[in-house]
Design a protein around this motif. Sequence first.
Motif, PDB file in Angstrom:
ATOM      1  N   UNK A  98      -6.272  62.754   5.176  1.00 44.40           N
ATOM      2  CA  UNK A  98      -6.304  64.025   4.770  1.00 44.40           C
ATOM      3  C   UNK A  98      -5.372  64.509   3.540  1.00 44.40           C
ATOM      4  N   UNK A  99      -4.075  63.924   3.710  1.00 45.05           N
ATOM      5  CA  UNK A  99      -3.190  64.019   2.448  1.00 45.05           C
ATOM      6  C   UNK A  99      -3.596  63.595   0.996  1.00 45.05           C
ATOM      7  N   UNK A 100      -4.413  62.548   1.393  1.00 50.88           N
ATOM      8  CA  UNK A 100      -4.987  61.814  -0.048  1.00 50.88           C
ATOM      9  C   UNK A 100      -6.058  62.663  -0.562  1.00 50.88           C
ATOM     10  N   UNK A 101      -6.984  63.069   0.156  1.00 52.95           N
ATOM     11  CA  UNK A 101      -8.196  64.032  -0.404  1.00 52.95           C
ATOM     12  C   UNK A 101      -7.569  65.262  -0.702  1.00 52.95           C
TER      13      UNK A 101
END
Length: 103
Positions: A98-101
């Motif tokens: 989620x954080x990477x996206x």
Amino acid sequence: METPSVSSADRNPLLWKQAKARVGFKLHLRSYLVVNAGLWLLWAAMALLIHTPGRDGLFFPWPVFSSLGWGFGLAAHYFRVYSNGGSAETMIEQEYQKLASQQ
């Protein structure tokens, strides 16, 4: 008819672990049902045999404690096995994705 078995070299270790966890839950559920059915039958037999005239057939349903207590443990086992992997590593991986996206 035999089911084909997959050699241990061809197994996906994550799927194998999940399959073992699901079979473990099913065995846990079967034990729960058999033992609690036996306890409730024992209670019913005792209630019929130990009928006291002044009590109008009321006999405290003591198997409720094992049914509820074990039932909570069984529910926790179910959610751990059948929810998104349930392990901390899986949850961390999902949060990371989620954080990477977002970037």
